[in-house]
Design a protein around this motif. Structure first.
Motif, PDB file in Angstrom:
ATOM      1  N   SER A 135       5.921  -1.422   1.944  1.00 22.89           N
ATOM      2  CA  SER A 135       7.374  -1.563   2.007  1.00 22.89           C
ATOM      3  C   SER A 135       8.111  -0.231   1.950  1.00 22.89           C
ATOM      4  CB  SER A 135       7.845  -2.388   0.821  1.00 22.89           C
ATOM      5  OG  SER A 135       7.593  -1.665  -0.385  1.00 22.89           O
ATOM      6  N   ASP A 136       7.464   0.805   1.372  1.00 27.90           N
ATOM      7  CA  ASP A 136       8.148   2.059   1.043  1.00 27.90           C
ATOM      8  C   ASP A 136       9.262   1.817   0.007  1.00 27.90           C
ATOM      9  OD1 ASP A 136       8.135   4.816   1.253  1.00 27.90           O
ATOM     10  OD2 ASP A 136       9.585   4.899   2.874  1.00 27.90           O
ATOM     11  N   TYR A 137       9.111   0.750  -0.813  1.00 31.79           N
ATOM     12  CA  TYR A 137      10.041   0.527  -1.919  1.00 31.79           C
ATOM     13  C   TYR A 137      10.326   1.859  -2.598  1.00 31.79           C
ATOM     14  CZ  TYR A 137      11.391  -1.108  -6.632  1.00 31.79           C
ATOM     15  OH  TYR A 137      12.021  -1.322  -7.828  1.00 31.79           O
TER      16      TYR A 137
ATOM     17  N   SER B  35       0.794  -1.234   0.000  1.00 32.04           N
ATOM     18  CA  SER B  35       0.000   0.000   0.000  1.00 32.04           C
ATOM     19  C   SER B  35       0.826   1.284   0.000  1.00 32.04           C
ATOM     20  CB  SER B  35      -0.981  -0.009   1.182  1.00 32.04           C
ATOM     21  OG  SER B  35      -1.920  -1.034   1.006  1.00 32.04           O
ATOM     22  N   HIS B  36       2.139   1.171  -0.154  1.00 34.95           N
ATOM     23  CA  HIS B  36       2.964   2.393  -0.247  1.00 34.95           C
ATOM     24  C   HIS B  36       4.326   1.991  -0.812  1.00 34.95           C
ATOM     25  CE1 HIS B  36       4.146   6.521   1.209  1.00 34.95           C
ATOM     26  NE2 HIS B  36       5.344   5.970   1.187  1.00 34.95           N
ATOM     27  N   ALA B  37       4.471   2.128  -2.116  1.00 32.36           N
ATOM     28  CA  ALA B  37       5.737   1.769  -2.774  1.00 32.36           C
ATOM     29  C   ALA B  37       5.993   2.783  -3.887  1.00 32.36           C
ATOM     30  CB  ALA B  37       5.664   0.354  -3.348  1.00 32.36           C
ATOM     31  N   HIS B  38       7.175   3.397  -3.865  1.00 33.76           N
ATOM     32  CA  HIS B  38       7.479   4.455  -4.840  1.00 33.76           C
ATOM     33  C   HIS B  38       8.003   3.845  -6.131  1.00 33.76           C
ATOM     34  CE1 HIS B  38       6.805   7.356  -1.720  1.00 33.76           C
ATOM     35  NE2 HIS B  38       7.580   6.651  -0.923  1.00 33.76           N
ATOM     36  N   VAL B  39       7.105   3.158  -6.811  1.00 39.53           N
ATOM     37  CA  VAL B  39       7.486   2.385  -7.986  1.00 39.53           C
ATOM     38  C   VAL B  39       8.090   3.276  -9.073  1.00 39.53           C
ATOM     39  CG1 VAL B  39       6.557   0.954  -9.838  1.00 39.53           C
ATOM     40  CG2 VAL B  39       5.668   0.732  -7.507  1.00 39.53           C
TER      41      VAL B  39
ATOM     42  N   THR C 297       0.852   7.143   6.666  1.00 38.25           N
ATOM     43  CA  THR C 297       1.873   6.116   6.514  1.00 38.25           C
ATOM     44  C   THR C 297       3.111   6.465   7.329  1.00 38.25           C
ATOM     45  OG1 THR C 297       3.058   4.713   4.938  1.00 38.25           O
ATOM     46  CG2 THR C 297       2.975   7.071   4.432  1.00 38.25           C
ATOM     47  N   HIS C 298       3.888   5.448   7.650  1.00 39.07           N
ATOM     48  CA  HIS C 298       5.159   5.478   8.397  1.00 39.07           C
ATOM     49  C   HIS C 298       4.945   5.388   9.903  1.00 39.07           C
ATOM     50  CE1 HIS C 298       6.697   5.896   4.520  1.00 39.07           C
ATOM     51  NE2 HIS C 298       6.645   7.206   4.408  1.00 39.07           N
ATOM     52  N   LEU C 299       4.339   6.438  10.534  1.00 36.64           N
ATOM     53  CA  LEU C 299       3.926   6.304  11.942  1.00 36.64           C
ATOM     54  C   LEU C 299       5.056   5.805  12.837  1.00 36.64           C
ATOM     55  CD1 LEU C 299       0.575   4.527  11.058  1.00 36.64           C
ATOM     56  CD2 LEU C 299       0.697   6.796  12.086  1.00 36.64           C
TER      57      LEU C 299
HETATM   58 ZN    ZN Z   1       7.285   6.873   1.149  1.00 35.18          ZN
END
Ligand code: ZN
Length: 559
Positions: free
Chosen positions: A451-453, A69-73, A385-387
């Motif tokens: 993942s925050d990829y 739900s959060h990946a900088h593709v 996100t992150h938290l």
């Molecule tokens: Zn991010």
């Protein structure tokens, strides 16, 4: 009742459906990319006709396709477009790699790259003169591992017209040489835009290359849906927190969706600019409305409320341990943030918030409360996100506002990064309390995994699932090395985070996230039954097959 003939039947599996009505089954039938039947092998055999392809799963475990739900593709680029530095471990390696990349790519106007490690440099970051020694005729712009800082050479600084008199924009830092006062080569957060807005962006083809690269990796680890939270308006040139080089990413996705080239379903949010007022929501809304392909849609806006711990740019309630005069700063002022959120809520856009420090999280909740008081309770699925660092008193507020949490369990370990950086910057006591998860779950907050990829590369969801359960380095046996043992999640809960909860976070709960009749046939076949092995073995479990909309997009030689 006679069942209609399926295109494919997968049988003889241990299918964990993530559907509460029927958590386990043996077989599924698929037609036109969707599940048409889920049940025991005998029932499903009625769907087998002469044209049906029958796949014997050999008793293997099957899960719904994973959702990140959060990946900088799209804000990474493939190896032909930029220099990948994540695997390198020293300044010398970095410089050798930059020299070699520049020699091999005379056609690149800019040497872009990313993945350098913060903990190899002093708190003021790496310096331009090291890069100048290897490339001086072309700009070099290298993003840090966390995506928040750029390390550049003198040519880039010169092209951008930056001198010792240049004042950093709000929310940004230009690191300067203590003797000369000249920019030393590290630009943080919004200050990166001084450089990035001047350099030519990645081309649509280069970005497509990075998306293809991700898709290959995604298929091999079982990801079938991803949220890209860094889409950039094509004509944007303001403060984009340093992501201006990605200005063509919406077009890249749109073309790949149109050409049926995407083998992951993509949802995205569009980056907002803290120097603009709430009107920017209208421009974003009209771009979102132009995309209506089931493979690629945009759900709303992305807002960076603060930076990251490693640059002391995360916004904290109490000062940093290594810099007792600073708490970090928010990238927005509260009034602007309130108007932005209210406008987004009015337009029924989802708000995807980056907030790491406890003060940034509190400020986000204040602004969300304002948006709710102005426009009432809508099914907006705003998320934070992150938290990393969360004041306990804000947990019930987050629950009351129905805010979805998107933590990155990949970081829930006391490794080198924790000891060398987080504990040093935050103080051990505060660092020990980082990354609450179970307490959010218990307060009734929906949690989706991410993942925050490419902060995390590779980014197998099975590793995220494992670390959410164990919260320690793989192989660690010392109980003192568990990061917040009381925050450990169960396996069922972690699987939900990377499947059905992720679907909900992306407005896709009727499309994917569980194995149910009518949903897209997104599945992953695993070597081991995760419920029958020690938790520490989860990440070592091989993905044998990944199915996206009924088609195999990855198949291991073992099956
Ligand atoms: Zn991010």
């Amino acid at each position: 009742m006679k069942k209609s003939q399926a295109d494919v039947v997968f049988t003889n599996g241990r299918v964990y459906t993530v559907d509460n009505q029927q958590p386990w089954s043996e077989a599924v039938a698929v037609s036109n990319g969707r599940f048409t039947a889920v049940g025991n092998a005998a029932d499903i055999s009625a769907c087998i006709g002469p044209q049906t392809n029958v796949i014997d799963l050999g008793g293997k475990m099957v899960l719904p396709g994973f959702i990140d739900s959060h990946a900088h593709v799209s804000c990474t680029t493939n190896e032909t477009a930029s220099l990948e530095m994540f695997h390198l471990e020293s300044l010398e390696d970095y410089l050798d790699a930059v020299r070699e990349f520049a020699t091999n790519h005379p056609e690149h106007e800019v040497i872009y790259g990313g993945g350098w490690h913060n903990d190899l440099f002093p708190p003021t970051g790496p310096v331009k003169k090291d890069l100048d020694a290897v490339v001086s005729d072309r700009p070099v712009c290298l993003m840090s591992e966390d995506g928040h800082f750029d390390w550049v050479n003198s040519k880039a600084i010169e092209m951008a017209g930056i001198s010792k008199d240049t004042v950093a924009p709000a929310g940004g830092i230009i690191e300067k040489d203590p003797l000369t006062g000249e920019p030393s080569g590290t630009f943080r957060e919004t200050a990166r835009d001084l450089i990035q807005n001047v350099l030519p962006p990645f081309t649509v083809d280069q970005i497509k290359g990075s998306i293809r690269n991700f898709m290959q990796e995604a298929a091999s680890v079982g990801i079938t849906t991803v949220h890209d939270p860094l889409l950039i308006l094509p004509d944007a040139d303001g403060q984009l927190i340093g992501f201006g080089a990605g200005r063509n990413n919406i077009q890249a996705y749109a073309e790949m969706a149109r050409d049926s080239e995407l083998t992951v379903r993509v949802r995205g949010t569009v980056l907002t600019d803290p120097t603009l007022d709430a009107d920017q929501v209208q421009a974003i809304k009209s771009v979102c409305e132009q995309q209506d392909n089931p493979l690629f849609k945009m759900t709303g806006i992305k807002v960076f409320v603060d930076g990251v711990v490693e640059g002391a740019t995360a916004f904290l309630l109490e000062p940093y341990a290594h810099m007792p005069d600073t708490c970090g700063e928010p990238l927005w002022d509260l009034d602007n943030l309130k108007s932005l959120f209210a406008e987004a809520a009015r337009e029924r856009l989802q708000i995807h918030i980056h907030a790491i420090g406890d003060a940034a999280i509190r400020m986000s909740l204040d602004a969300l409360e304002h948006a709710r008081s102005t426009h009432g309770t809508l099914d907006s699925r705003h998320l934070i996100t992150h938290l990393h660092i969360l004041d306990r008193t804000d947990i019930p507020r987050m629950a009351a506002l129905n805010v979805i949490g998107v933590p990155q369990p990949f970081w829930f370990v006391k490794g080198d990064y924790f000891h060398n950086l987080e504990a040093r910057y935050l103080g051990l006591e505060r660092a020990e309390k980082e990354y609450p998860m179970k307490s959010l779950k218990d307060a009734g907050i929906l949690l989706a995994g991410a993942s925050d990829y490419p902060v995390q590369v590779p980014s197998p969801p099975l590793l995220g699932i494992m670390l959410g359960v164990t919260r320690c380095e793989p192989g660690e046996t010392d109980p003192n090395e568990i990061l917040g043992p009381e925050e450990r999640m169960t396996l069922e809960e972690m699987i939900a985070c990377f499947t059905i909860n992720g679907a909900h976070a992306n407005f896709l709960e009727h499309e994917t996230g569980s194995i149910e009749v009518g949903k897209n046939a997104d599945m992953v076949v695993l070597e081991n039954n995760l419920f029958e092995i020690p938790a520490t073995e989860i990440a070592n479990t091989k993905v044998l097959m990944t199915i996206f909309e009924g088609q195999s997009v990855y198949r291991d030689a073992a099956i």
